[in-house]
Design a protein around this motif. Sequence first.
Motif, PDB file in Angstrom:
ATOM      1  N   GLN A 194       0.832  -1.201   0.000  1.00 20.29           N
ATOM      2  CA  GLN A 194       0.000   0.000   0.000  1.00 20.29           C
ATOM      3  C   GLN A 194       0.866   1.250   0.000  1.00 20.29           C
ATOM      4  O   GLN A 194       0.565   2.234  -0.694  1.00 20.29           O
ATOM      5  N   TRP A 195       1.946   1.215   0.776  1.00 19.16           N
ATOM      6  CA  TRP A 195       2.804   2.390   0.935  1.00 19.16           C
ATOM      7  C   TRP A 195       3.471   2.751  -0.391  1.00 19.16           C
ATOM      8  O   TRP A 195       3.465   3.910  -0.801  1.00 19.16           O
ATOM      9  N   VAL A 196       4.053   1.771  -1.067  1.00 20.82           N
ATOM     10  CA  VAL A 196       4.797   2.084  -2.295  1.00 20.82           C
ATOM     11  C   VAL A 196       3.886   2.227  -3.505  1.00 20.82           C
ATOM     12  O   VAL A 196       4.273   2.832  -4.516  1.00 20.82           O
ATOM     13  N   GLY A 197       2.664   1.690  -3.432  1.00 21.42           N
ATOM     14  CA  GLY A 197       1.698   1.859  -4.518  1.00 21.42           C
ATOM     15  C   GLY A 197       2.221   1.354  -5.847  1.00 21.42           C
ATOM     16  O   GLY A 197       2.883   0.315  -5.921  1.00 21.42           O
ATOM     17  N   ASP A 198       1.948   2.108  -6.903  1.00 22.53           N
ATOM     18  CA  ASP A 198       2.373   1.675  -8.235  1.00 22.53           C
ATOM     19  C   ASP A 198       3.773   2.147  -8.593  1.00 22.53           C
ATOM     20  O   ASP A 198       4.240   1.948  -9.712  1.00 22.53           O
ATOM     21  N   GLY A 199       4.450   2.771  -7.647  1.00 19.39           N
ATOM     22  CA  GLY A 199       5.812   3.215  -7.870  1.00 19.39           C
ATOM     23  C   GLY A 199       5.936   4.572  -8.524  1.00 19.39           C
ATOM     24  O   GLY A 199       7.055   5.055  -8.746  1.00 19.39           O
ATOM     25  N   SER A 200       4.823   5.215  -8.823  1.00 22.84           N
ATOM     26  CA  SER A 200       4.898   6.511  -9.505  1.00 22.84           C
ATOM     27  C   SER A 200       5.307   7.637  -8.561  1.00 22.84           C
ATOM     28  O   SER A 200       5.825   8.663  -9.004  1.00 22.84           O
ATOM     29  N   GLU A 201       5.076   7.461  -7.263  1.00 21.57           N
ATOM     30  CA  GLU A 201       5.510   8.447  -6.270  1.00 21.57           C
ATOM     31  C   GLU A 201       6.529   7.798  -5.362  1.00 21.57           C
ATOM     32  O   GLU A 201       6.296   6.706  -4.836  1.00 21.57           O
ATOM     33  N   TRP A 202       7.667   8.452  -5.194  1.00 18.97           N
ATOM     34  CA  TRP A 202       8.740   7.928  -4.362  1.00 18.97           C
ATOM     35  C   TRP A 202       8.708   8.607  -3.006  1.00 18.97           C
ATOM     36  O   TRP A 202       8.244   9.749  -2.877  1.00 18.97           O
ATOM     37  N   ASP A 203       9.205   7.908  -1.995  1.00 21.76           N
ATOM     38  CA  ASP A 203       9.373   8.548  -0.696  1.00 21.76           C
ATOM     39  C   ASP A 203      10.233   9.796  -0.881  1.00 21.76           C
ATOM     40  O   ASP A 203      11.269   9.760  -1.554  1.00 21.76           O
ATOM     41  N   GLY A 204       9.795  10.887  -0.303  1.00 18.50           N
ATOM     42  CA  GLY A 204      10.508  12.147  -0.421  1.00 18.50           C
ATOM     43  C   GLY A 204       9.915  13.107  -1.430  1.00 18.50           C
ATOM     44  O   GLY A 204      10.116  14.316  -1.316  1.00 18.50           O
ATOM     45  N   ASP A 205       9.176  12.591  -2.413  1.00 20.68           N
ATOM     46  CA  ASP A 205       8.593  13.487  -3.415  1.00 20.68           C
ATOM     47  C   ASP A 205       7.723  14.553  -2.756  1.00 20.68           C
ATOM     48  O   ASP A 205       7.829  15.745  -3.071  1.00 20.68           O
ATOM     49  N   ALA A 206       6.838  14.136  -1.877  1.00 17.87           N
ATOM     50  CA  ALA A 206       5.903  15.071  -1.246  1.00 17.87           C
ATOM     51  C   ALA A 206       6.565  15.859  -0.111  1.00 17.87           C
ATOM     52  O   ALA A 206       6.263  17.039   0.095  1.00 17.87           O
ATOM     53  N   GLU A 207       7.483  15.204   0.616  1.00 15.16           N
ATOM     54  CA  GLU A 207       8.025  15.797   1.834  1.00 15.16           C
ATOM     55  C   GLU A 207       9.184  16.765   1.584  1.00 15.16           C
ATOM     56  O   GLU A 207       9.396  17.695   2.376  1.00 15.16           O
ATOM     57  N   TRP A 208       9.940  16.553   0.519  1.00 17.33           N
ATOM     58  CA  TRP A 208      11.198  17.276   0.363  1.00 17.33           C
ATOM     59  C   TRP A 208      11.038  18.790   0.269  1.00 17.33           C
ATOM     60  O   TRP A 208      11.837  19.522   0.883  1.00 17.33           O
ATOM     61  N   PRO A 209      10.062  19.326  -0.468  1.00 19.24           N
ATOM     62  CA  PRO A 209       9.939  20.793  -0.486  1.00 19.24           C
ATOM     63  C   PRO A 209       9.763  21.391   0.913  1.00 19.24           C
ATOM     64  O   PRO A 209      10.364  22.428   1.227  1.00 19.24           O
ATOM     65  N   ALA A 210       8.975  20.734   1.748  1.00 18.38           N
ATOM     66  CA  ALA A 210       8.804  21.230   3.115  1.00 18.38           C
ATOM     67  C   ALA A 210      10.097  21.111   3.915  1.00 18.38           C
ATOM     68  O   ALA A 210      10.435  21.998   4.716  1.00 18.38           O
ATOM     69  N   LEU A 211      10.841  20.028   3.709  1.00 14.74           N
ATOM     70  CA  LEU A 211      12.107  19.859   4.412  1.00 14.74           C
ATOM     71  C   LEU A 211      13.141  20.890   3.951  1.00 14.74           C
ATOM     72  O   LEU A 211      13.931  21.388   4.761  1.00 14.74           O
ATOM     73  N   LEU A 212      13.139  21.228   2.662  1.00 14.18           N
ATOM     74  CA  LEU A 212      14.027  22.287   2.185  1.00 14.18           C
ATOM     75  C   LEU A 212      13.676  23.625   2.832  1.00 14.18           C
ATOM     76  O   LEU A 212      14.572  24.396   3.206  1.00 14.18           O
TER      77      LEU A 212
END
Length: 252
Positions: free
Chosen positions: A222-240
């Motif tokens: 469920q977490w990795v889904g179809d692979g189109s979104e990687w861990d960090g894609d959503a979070e990285w702009p906020a972390l920057l």
Amino acid sequence: MTAVSPARRPRTEREVRVDLAAAYRLAALAGWDDTIYTHLSAAVPGEPGVYLLNEFGLAFDEVRASDLVKVDVHGRVVDGSARRVNPSGFAIHGAVHAARADVECVVHLHAPWGVALSMLPDGLLPTSQWAMRLHGRLGRHAYEGLALGGEEQQRLVQRLGSLDGLILENHGTLTVGRTVAEAFMLMHILERAAQAQLRAMAAAPGSLRVADAALAEGTYRQWVGDGSEWDGDAEWPALLRRADRLSPGFRD
């Protein structure tokens, strides 16, 4: 399940430098640093066999994009700067970059919860949602002392294989990612999962609620889904934005 590779434009060296410098700063903010030791590295786009590593002697909260040194997989500085790098950095990182062309970033830490986890014979258990992201995705590498010669490098990369990381027994943790953001987020997940498990073990010895393998595997899927979104894609702009706010100067 075979991950679907999303269409992504090629990364530039500048982008990788900024992301890697930010990852160093964020690691310091998280309390993951070990004075001047351990490393985060990233492959240089368009230069096979060359990766970026922090200059030896800098604390994580001092690292800037311009401080990152170009090193080849044999540990030789190749940018003409003659700056120093820690031999242990290229011993681990060079071996992984040489073996995993799919990996942009390698994170190796002696972070507190990860080191404590590395002492447990059973390693990370599916006791939290964080841990289930890494179910079946962590290898183990036995402690062999401070030296890391060619034979041990081979054993390390064999145990990593195509996985997301390693528990380095009695030593620390390692994660890899197709982007700096992915490797950083996987380390964040691993450190949180280790913290949760160890706190629960201390609070209720012998009474952990451990998910069965089928549930853990299903949650991972469920977490990795179809692979189109990687861990960090959503979070990285906020972390920057956090790094810019709390540790400015890393982009220099």
